[in-house]
Design a protein around this motif. Structure first.
Motif, short mmCIF file in Angstrom:
data_model
loop_
_atom_site.label_atom_id
_atom_site.label_comp_id
_atom_site.label_asym_id
_atom_site.label_seq_id
_atom_site.Cartn_x
_atom_site.Cartn_y
_atom_site.Cartn_z
N PHE A 117 1.33 0.77 10.99
CA PHE A 117 0.99 1.14 9.62
C PHE A 117 1.44 2.58 9.34
CE2 PHE A 117 -2.63 -0.03 6.41
CZ PHE A 117 -1.75 0.13 5.35
N ALA A 118 1.26 3.45 10.32
CA ALA A 118 1.70 4.84 10.17
C ALA A 118 3.21 4.90 9.98
CB ALA A 118 1.27 5.66 11.39
N ASP A 119 3.95 4.10 10.74
CA ASP A 119 5.41 4.05 10.58
C ASP A 119 5.80 3.60 9.18
OD1 ASP A 119 5.99 4.96 13.11
OD2 ASP A 119 6.30 2.98 13.97
N CYS A 120 5.03 2.64 8.66
CA CYS A 120 5.31 2.14 7.31
C CYS A 120 5.14 3.26 6.28
CB CYS A 120 4.38 0.97 6.99
SG CYS A 120 4.70 0.18 5.41
N PHE A 121 4.10 4.05 6.41
CA PHE A 121 3.92 5.17 5.47
C PHE A 121 5.09 6.14 5.54
CE2 PHE A 121 -0.68 4.05 5.72
CZ PHE A 121 -0.88 3.83 4.38
N LYS A 122 5.55 6.43 6.74
CA LYS A 122 6.69 7.34 6.90
C LYS A 122 7.93 6.79 6.20
CE LYS A 122 5.19 9.06 11.44
NZ LYS A 122 5.52 9.08 12.89
N THR A 123 8.13 5.48 6.26
CA THR A 123 9.28 4.86 5.62
C THR A 123 9.34 5.16 4.13
OG1 THR A 123 9.29 3.06 7.25
CG2 THR A 123 10.40 2.63 5.15
N TYR A 124 8.16 5.21 3.50
CA TYR A 124 8.11 5.42 2.05
C TYR A 124 7.82 6.88 1.68
CZ TYR A 124 8.18 0.34 1.64
OH TYR A 124 8.55 -0.99 1.71
N GLY A 125 7.83 7.78 2.65
CA GLY A 125 7.67 9.19 2.36
C GLY A 125 6.26 9.72 2.47
N GLY A 126 5.30 8.89 2.84
CA GLY A 126 3.94 9.35 3.07
C GLY A 126 3.85 10.16 4.35
N VAL A 127 2.77 10.91 4.47
CA VAL A 127 2.58 11.77 5.65
C VAL A 127 1.31 11.33 6.37
CG1 VAL A 127 2.37 14.13 6.48
CG2 VAL A 127 3.69 13.66 4.40
N VAL A 150 0.83 -1.21 0.00
CA VAL A 150 0.00 0.00 0.00
C VAL A 150 0.86 1.26 0.00
CG1 VAL A 150 -1.65 1.35 1.35
CG2 VAL A 150 -1.97 -1.12 1.10
N ALA A 151 1.81 1.32 0.94
CA ALA A 151 2.59 2.54 1.15
C ALA A 151 3.52 2.86 -0.01
CB ALA A 151 3.40 2.43 2.45
N SER A 152 4.00 1.84 -0.70
CA SER A 152 4.98 2.08 -1.78
C SER A 152 4.35 2.18 -3.16
CB SER A 152 6.03 0.96 -1.78
OG SER A 152 5.44 -0.29 -2.08
N ASN A 153 3.07 1.80 -3.29
CA ASN A 153 2.41 1.81 -4.60
C ASN A 153 1.26 2.79 -4.72
OD1 ASN A 153 3.51 -0.64 -6.31
ND2 ASN A 153 3.32 -1.39 -4.21
N LEU A 154 0.53 3.01 -3.64
CA LEU A 154 -0.68 3.83 -3.70
C LEU A 154 -0.49 5.22 -3.13
CD1 LEU A 154 -3.35 1.13 -2.78
CD2 LEU A 154 -2.50 1.81 -5.03
N VAL A 155 0.66 5.48 -2.53
CA VAL A 155 0.96 6.79 -1.95
C VAL A 155 2.30 7.25 -2.52
CG1 VAL A 155 1.39 8.09 0.16
CG2 VAL A 155 -0.28 6.23 0.17
N GLU A 156 2.37 8.51 -2.89
CA GLU A 156 3.64 9.07 -3.36
C GLU A 156 4.22 9.95 -2.26
OE1 GLU A 156 4.02 10.14 -7.46
OE2 GLU A 156 1.97 9.50 -7.90
#
Length: 387
Positions: free
Chosen positions: A102-112, A79-85
Motif C-alpha cells: 500500500f505504501a508503494d502504491c502511494f509513492k506511485t501517485y506522489g503521496g508521501v 485511494v491513492a489517486s483520489n484521496l491524496v494529492e
C-alpha cells in the motif's frame, strides 16, 4: 444455468482467499450474456450496491458503494489517486506484507507514506499511533484490518476513535480484503471513511471485482482536490456518477461492468445477509477458536501470539523445527486439502496459513476445517513430528 447446479468434487481450497464458493454463486457466474445497460441488469447492479451498504452496515446516503472490474488491489489505486494529492503525507500502519505494498502504491501517485511498523505477528499500539498522529498532519491513515501474510487483526474501531480525537481531519482508510464478511465492520457507527475489499475471500465470489465504500467526508475531500485525480481508470470522477446512477436504477457508462461477476456478487450477498451479520461473525469466531485450539494442542505456534490480535478468518502457523513447506503442504494436498505457504518476505519459508471463512464455515453439514485439522495432524505425523 439451473440453480440445481452442483460443482464437481475437488480438493478443498482452505487458503486465505480464494475460498470455496457455493453452488448458487457459481451458477450465477454462468448467467447468459446480458447487456450492461439492459433494464434487467440495471436492477441487478442497483440491488447489489444496496446490498453492499447492508454488508458494510451503512445507511448514510452521503456515502457510496462501488463495485468495479479489477482486483482488490485496485482499491489501493482508488485511494491513492483520489484521496491524496502529490506531496501529501499518509500514515500506513504496518502489520505485514500488504502495508509495504500500500505504501508503494502511494509513492506511485506522489503521496508521501510513513510506515508505523510493529514486530512480525503484532500491531502498533494505540499509544504509538497517537504519538505518530501528533508529530504531523496526515491526510489519511491506512489500517490493514487483517493482514493476509500474518493473520494479525487490527482494532479499527479503537483506531478510528483515536483519530477522530487526535486528528479529526485525517481520513480513516481500511484495507478489508481479508476481513469484510468475517470481521465486524460498522462503517457508519465507527465513523470510517473508506473500506476496500475483494470478493474472493469471505464474501465468497470468484475474483474479478474491486469493492469499496467511501464516506460523505471522503467524497467531499475528493471533490475539493486542487488537481485532477492522478489515475484514469481508478478516477472517482469517472466511477462515482456511474455507481450513483445504477443504484438509482438508471443505466450509466464509463467502462463495461463484469455482468456475470455482479450477478454472482448479488447471489452471495443475499446468502450472507439472509442471517444477522452478528451470527455470521460469531460462527467464524467459533471455527477460528477450534482451529487455533487444535494448532496449540499440536504444539505449534502462531505468528500472532496475542489472542485479541488474531484474525477469525485465517490462522498463520509456524512449522515445527525441521519441517519444510515442500515436505508438508504436498502431503496435506494429497489428503484433499489445499493450504497456503508463507507470504511475509522475512519468514516465508517458516510458516503456513489456513483459511477459514465463507461457506466452509457457514455451510450446513460441512466439516471442512475439521478435515483440514486432521490432514495437518496426519501429515506432520508422516514426517515424524510428534507434539
Amino acid at each position: 444455468m439451473s440453480q440445481t447446479y452442483h460443482q464437481a468434487a475437488h480438493p478443498l481450497t482452505l487458503i486465505p482467499g480464494p475460498v470455496e464458493f457455493t453452488d448458487e454463486v457459481l451458477a450465477a457466474m454462468a448467467t447468459p450474456s446480458q447487456s450492461h445497460v439492459s433494464p434487467q441488469f440495471v436492477d441487478v447492479f442497483g440491488e447489489t450496491l444496496s446490498l453492499l451498504r447492508e454488508l458494510f452496515m451503512n445507511t448514510d446516503k452521503r456515502a457510496q458503494a462501488f463495485a468495479i472490474a479489477g482486483a482488490g488491489t485496485l482499491g489501493w489505486d482508488i485511494v491513492a489517486s483520489n484521496l491524496v494529492e502529490p506531496g501529501e503525507d499518509v500514515l500506513v500502519l504496518h502489520t505485514g506484507y500488504f502495508a509495504d505494498s500500500f505504501a508503494d502504491c502511494f509513492k506511485t501517485y506522489g503521496g508521501v507514506p510513513t510506515q508505523l511498523k510493529a514486530p512480525i505477528g503484532s500491531r502498533p499500539s494505540l499509544e504509538q499511533i497517537e504519538e505518530a498522529l501528533l508529530e504531523k498532519t496526515y491526510k489519511l491513515i491506512t489500517i490493514t484490518h487483517v493482514d493476509t501474510s500474518t493473520g494479525v487483526l487490527s482494532d479499527i474501531k479503537s483506531i478510528a476513535a483515536l483519530v477522530r480525537k487526535v486528528s479529526p481531519s485525517t481520513l480513516v482508510i481500511v484495507d478489508g480484503v481479508c476481513s469484510v464478511g468475517v470481521e465486524e465492520i460498522r462503517f457508519d457507527e465507527w465513523d470510517l471513511d473508506f473500506v476496500l475489499t475483494a470478493p474472493q475471500k469471505a464474501i465468497g465470489v470468484p475474483a474479478g471485482l474491486s469493492i469499496c465504500i467511501a464516506s460523505g467526508r471522503a467524497l467531499d475531500v475528493f471533490r475539493s482536490r486542487k488537481v485532477p485525480p492522478t489515475s484514469y481508470y481508478a478516477s472517482m470522477a469517472k466511477w462515482l456518477p456511474v455507481m450513483e446512477s445504477y443504484e438509482a436504477r438508471k443505466a450509466a457508462y464509463f467502462s463495461t461492468p463484469p455482468v456475470q461477476n455482479i450477478h454472482a456478487l448479488r447471489a452471495s450477498l443475499k446468502q450472507i445477509l439472509s442471517v444477522p451479520l452478528e451470527a455470521r461473525f460469531e460462527a467464524h469466531k467459533k471455527i477460528s477458536d477450534m482451529v487455533k485450539t487444535s494448532i496449540t494442542e499440536l504444539g505449534l505456534k502462531q505468528l500472532a501470539p496475542v489472542d485479541e490480535e488474531r484474525a477469525h478468518g485465517m490462522t498463520a502457523v509456524y512449522l515445527p523445527e525441521g519441517v519444510s513447506i515442500p515436505d508438508f503442504l504436498p502431503r496435506v494436498a494429497k489428503k484433499g486439502i489445499v493450504l497456503a505457504g508463507g507470504l511475509h518476505k522475512e519468514i516465508a519459508t517458516k510458516y503456513f496459513r489456513i483459511g477459514h471463512m465463507g461457506v466452509s464455515v457457514t455451510g450446513e453439514d460441512r466439516d471442512d476445517l475439521k478435515e483440514a485439522v486432521e490432514a495437518i495432524k496426519s501429515s506432520l505425523a508422516e514426517i515424524g513430528y510428534t507434539a
